[in-house]
Enzyme design. Structure first.
Site, PDB file in Angstrom:
ATOM      1  N   HIS A  16       1.161  13.815   0.755  1.00  0.00           N
ATOM      2  CA  HIS A  16       0.628  12.743  -0.093  1.00  0.00           C
ATOM      3  C   HIS A  16       1.020  12.821  -1.567  1.00  0.00           C
ATOM      4  O   HIS A  16       1.006  11.806  -2.242  1.00  0.00           O
ATOM      5  CB  HIS A  16      -0.901  12.725   0.062  1.00  0.00           C
ATOM      6  N   ASN A  31      -1.314   7.227   4.502  1.00  0.00           N
ATOM      7  CA  ASN A  31      -1.837   5.998   3.904  1.00  0.00           C
ATOM      8  C   ASN A  31      -0.828   4.850   3.965  1.00  0.00           C
ATOM      9  O   ASN A  31      -1.208   3.679   3.882  1.00  0.00           O
ATOM     10  CB  ASN A  31      -2.294   6.232   2.463  1.00  0.00           C
ATOM     11  N   HIS A  32       0.457   5.162   4.145  1.00  0.00           N
ATOM     12  CA  HIS A  32       1.459   4.093   4.272  1.00  0.00           C
ATOM     13  C   HIS A  32       1.584   3.569   5.699  1.00  0.00           C
ATOM     14  O   HIS A  32       2.280   2.567   5.909  1.00  0.00           O
ATOM     15  CB  HIS A  32       2.816   4.567   3.755  1.00  0.00           C
ATOM     16  N   ASP A  74       5.577  14.045   3.631  1.00  0.00           N
ATOM     17  CA  ASP A  74       6.088  12.676   3.562  1.00  0.00           C
ATOM     18  C   ASP A  74       7.595  12.614   3.832  1.00  0.00           C
ATOM     19  O   ASP A  74       8.355  13.467   3.368  1.00  0.00           O
ATOM     20  CB  ASP A  74       5.832  12.087   2.177  1.00  0.00           C
ATOM     21  N   HIS A  85       9.064   8.971   4.129  1.00  0.00           N
ATOM     22  CA  HIS A  85       9.283   7.718   3.393  1.00  0.00           C
ATOM     23  C   HIS A  85      10.655   7.087   3.612  1.00  0.00           C
ATOM     24  O   HIS A  85      11.340   6.712   2.656  1.00  0.00           O
ATOM     25  CB  HIS A  85       9.031   7.930   1.899  1.00  0.00           C
ATOM     26  N   HIS A  92      -3.077  13.986   6.008  1.00  0.00           N
ATOM     27  CA  HIS A  92      -2.178  13.422   5.002  1.00  0.00           C
ATOM     28  C   HIS A  92      -2.708  13.602   3.584  1.00  0.00           C
ATOM     29  O   HIS A  92      -2.002  14.082   2.706  1.00  0.00           O
ATOM     30  CB  HIS A  92      -1.922  11.934   5.265  1.00  0.00           C
ATOM     31  N   ASP A 142       3.197   9.147   6.411  1.00  0.00           N
ATOM     32  CA  ASP A 142       4.085   8.469   5.459  1.00  0.00           C
ATOM     33  C   ASP A 142       5.543   8.547   5.903  1.00  0.00           C
ATOM     34  O   ASP A 142       6.397   9.154   5.254  1.00  0.00           O
ATOM     35  CB  ASP A 142       3.895   8.997   4.038  1.00  0.00           C
TER      36      ASP A 142
END
EC number: 3.1.3.16
Length: 306
Positions: free
Chosen positions: A238, A114-115, A54, A56, A164, A82
């Site tokens: 994740h 998932n984002h 990730d 982010h 992910h 992500d």
């Protein structure tokens, strides 16, 4: 397609944490879609490659990642999703990664997390950031439409399976994954959702996920999946882990997380996983980049950690 010189100038601009104009963002997403539509649900990747978790929206930590791991295209990269939400620079982060994908299509692999979803990004920051930086939601729409084309998983030299989230009770084989129709918004349930939301667990078998999507899966599930598909390892992201990486399930699974001091408050290290020419594995850990002046954000995102 623009010339390499045009792309190189855009990448140089983005490396300074400057967003592209809206029209250039749209063009970039169109170019990336033409590349990603040709890729597979299980995208083959050759070694050497450096695997990342990730990000982010932590742009300056992504730059630190490149400083530690090497710049593209000198280093091949596989990012496990992500890219947006939570951090202050989702726009610049995802635009840079997509630009690198367009410029070095065979050296950069970007998977879906998932984002990378319309619904999640409307809650956890990317949508609001696009409104703040562009004055409208057009750039958010260009990128979330592009997210539908991202590969779900990757396979390094037929041995290391990268994704992910985790496994699905509906998917026993890689061929099951290859048969999915991925070009859609992330569903609330089902096999595609599970790949992006599931987590390994200390308990055997399948369990209900506390996240409200996906499942938990035990060591027995991971070992059987690896055996069935001739794999040596499942690499996934994740979940934040204190040291940046964490082996679990008798080394059938490793979690890699590449956002140090996640949400600018968790105090964790980050890591990336180098897979060498002979499939040798080497983790590189790194701390956060020096703090920049934080941009003004008028709307705070929820605290629940997805």
């Amino acid at each position: 397609m623009p010339s390499h010189g045009d792309l190189d100038r855009q990448i140089e601009h983005l490396m300074e944490c400057k967003p592209l104009p809206e029209a250039r963002g749209q063009t970039l997403c169109d170019q990336a879609r033409a590349i990603l539509v040709e890729e597979w649900n299980v995208q083959p990747v050759k070694c050497p490659v450096t695997v990342c978790g990730d990000i982010h929206g932590q742009f300056y930590d992504l730059i630190e990642l490149f400083r530690i791991g090497g710049n593209a295209p000198d280093t091949n990269y596989l990012f496990m999703g992500d890219y947006v939400d939570r951090g202050y620079y989702s726009v610049e982060t995802v635009t840079l990664l997509v630009a690198l994908k367009v410029r070095y299509r065979d050296r950069i692999t970007i998977l879906r997390g998932n984002h990378e979803s319309r619904q999640i990004t409307q809650v956890y920051g990317f949508y609001d950031e696009c409104l703040r930086k562009y004055g409208n939601a057009n750039v958010w729409k260009y990128f979330t439409d592009l997210f539908d084309y991202l590969p779900l998983t990757a396979l390094i030299e037929s041995q290391i399976f990268c994704l992910h989230g985790g496994l699905s009770p509906s998917l026993d084989t890689l061929d099951n994954i290859r048969a999915l129709d991925r070009i859609q918004e992330v569903p609330h349930e089902g096999p595609m959702c599970d790949l992006l939301w599931s987590d390994p667990d200390d308990r055997c078998g399948w369990g209900i996920s506390p996240r409200g999507a996906g499942y938990t899966f035990g060591q027995d599930i991971a070992a059987q999946f690896n055996h069935t598909n001739g794999l040596t390892l499942i690499s996934r992201a994740h979940q934040l882990v204190m040291e940046g990486y964490n082996w679990c399930q008798e080394k059938n699974v490793v979690t890699v997380f590449s956002a140090p001091n996640y949400c600018y408050r968790c105090g964790i290290m980050a890591a990336i996983l180098e897979i060498g020419e002979n499939m040798a594995q080497n983790f590189l850990q790194f701390d956060p980049a020096p703090r920049q002046i934080e941009p003004d954000t008028t709307r705070k995102t929820p605290d629940y950690f997805l």
